[in-house]
Design a protein around this motif. Sequence first.
Motif, PDB file in Angstrom:
ATOM      1  N   ASP A 338       0.827  -1.210   0.000  1.00  0.00           N
ATOM      2  CA  ASP A 338       0.000   0.000   0.000  1.00  0.00           C
ATOM      3  C   ASP A 338       0.859   1.257   0.000  1.00  0.00           C
ATOM      4  OD1 ASP A 338      -2.159  -1.721   0.134  1.00  0.00           O
ATOM      5  OD2 ASP A 338      -2.383  -1.544   2.306  1.00  0.00           O
ATOM      6  N   GLU A 341       2.188   1.791  -3.475  1.00  0.00           N
ATOM      7  CA  GLU A 341       1.109   2.278  -4.335  1.00  0.00           C
ATOM      8  C   GLU A 341       0.855   3.761  -4.080  1.00  0.00           C
ATOM      9  OE1 GLU A 341      -3.405   0.837  -5.632  1.00  0.00           O
ATOM     10  OE2 GLU A 341      -2.375  -0.126  -3.955  1.00  0.00           O
ATOM     11  N   LYS A 342       0.861   4.152  -2.822  1.00  0.00           N
ATOM     12  CA  LYS A 342       0.654   5.550  -2.458  1.00  0.00           C
ATOM     13  C   LYS A 342       1.788   6.429  -2.988  1.00  0.00           C
ATOM     14  CE  LYS A 342      -0.267   8.496   1.586  1.00  0.00           C
ATOM     15  NZ  LYS A 342      -0.378   8.509   3.078  1.00  0.00           N
ATOM     16  N   LYS A 345       1.327   7.013  -6.793  1.00  0.00           N
ATOM     17  CA  LYS A 345       0.277   8.000  -7.066  1.00  0.00           C
ATOM     18  C   LYS A 345       0.739   9.409  -6.732  1.00  0.00           C
ATOM     19  CE  LYS A 345      -3.596   4.795  -6.355  1.00  0.00           C
ATOM     20  NZ  LYS A 345      -4.719   4.398  -5.455  1.00  0.00           N
ATOM     21  N   ALA A 346       1.542   9.533  -5.670  1.00  0.00           N
ATOM     22  CA  ALA A 346       2.009  10.852  -5.230  1.00  0.00           C
ATOM     23  C   ALA A 346       2.937  11.513  -6.247  1.00  0.00           C
ATOM     24  CB  ALA A 346       2.717  10.737  -3.884  1.00  0.00           C
ATOM     25  N   LYS A 411       4.492   8.029   7.998  1.00  0.00           N
ATOM     26  CA  LYS A 411       3.538   7.055   8.549  1.00  0.00           C
ATOM     27  C   LYS A 411       3.807   6.766  10.019  1.00  0.00           C
ATOM     28  CE  LYS A 411       2.058   2.227   7.853  1.00  0.00           C
ATOM     29  NZ  LYS A 411       0.598   2.427   7.857  1.00  0.00           N
TER      30      LYS A 411
END
Length: 414
Positions: A338, A341-342, A345-346, A411
């Motif tokens: 995840d 994937e993030k 996209k960023a 995170k």
Amino acid sequence: MVNKDRLINKFIKYIKIDTQSAPSSNSTPSTAKQWDLANLLVDELKEMGMQNVSIDEHAYVMATLPANVAHKVPVIGFVSHFDTTPDFSGKNVNPQIIEDYDGNDIILNQEKNIILSPDYFEDLAQYKGQTIITTDGTTLLGADDKAGITEIMTAMQYLLDNPQIEHGEIKVCFTPDEEIGRGAHKFDVQKFGAEWAYTMDGSQIGELEYENFNAASAVVKVIGKSVHPGYAKDKMINSLYIAQDFISSLPRLETPEHTEGRQGFFHLSNMKGDVEETELHYIIRDHDRKHFEARKKMILDLGQDLCTQYERDCINIEIKDQYFNMKEKIEPVKHIVDLAEKAMKAVGVKPVLKPIRGGTDGAQLSYKGLPCPNIFAGGHNFHGKYEYVPVESMQKAVEVIVKLAELTSEKYKK
């Protein structure tokens, strides 16, 4: 963000070093020439300011980028391999740089009429307007996986040059012999010291993979009996005919050229023989573990059936497991996928999650306790003269590495 010319120059420097591995060798690395790039990487890592730079007796190169934040962040890693496939020459690589690609055929070699065409390699068309690095039609390029090495090295330099980007401790490792299935065999996971890692060894931009084939090899030895053909009646047993029966008895449509996605296959990769003895070399692949075990059993059962049919012990089969589907090890820590994937996209990359129809170091590393999904390095048409890589894809891969480091820190920030 990433200097294009510097990226190109670094990549070309790496691909001009011949690092072809050799499955017939029992040493690690399997070829002495792999040391040339390994030692160069050690020098460059030290020069850029990476810490704990080391190279062991098997040419595994490791280094650390220290954390620049006070809060506790899991240690993450990035891995690429520096060997190239034994399937095609990696000597005297002479790359061509196609600026502002116009979307038409690219002549790789005028003399030999070798053409890289988007009519045949459809993916090429999506890179119109970009900078494409190709071969000259006589060797492979080496983007598998020197593109990944270039991207990791460039990303570490960028993080060193931009300390305002917060990140935890980052480990990097460059490995030998991935192309012959041994890249993770002598990888010291404990020394590496990461909680999880990512191999930068995928193909087209956006690829993000955490499933791969379960894999095994099978050597089928068929024993015949050679007798003078003039006096052979009821005496000669031709191993070539029995081998032919074996080959034709396996499902004809369950081969690489007839399968895709998660479909498994039997692949006859090599055969040699005569009347007295014939040897068949297969690879067995399937994403589903139960189907994988069933395929191995089918091979063994077929051998036994033919022995019964010919009323003699005429077939010996040796099957060796090579690697397993890393999905089993990564699903419990799916947050690491995840995060990747993030990060994509960023930086404006559309993630393409799909199973690998092959294996990576990450598959074996995941079973050694280092969960390790695979991220795109940007190249296409690996293992041959039609290999190419868009420079813009490599730039985006660098951005993904940097963003992953930043997001992991965020995170775990309280």
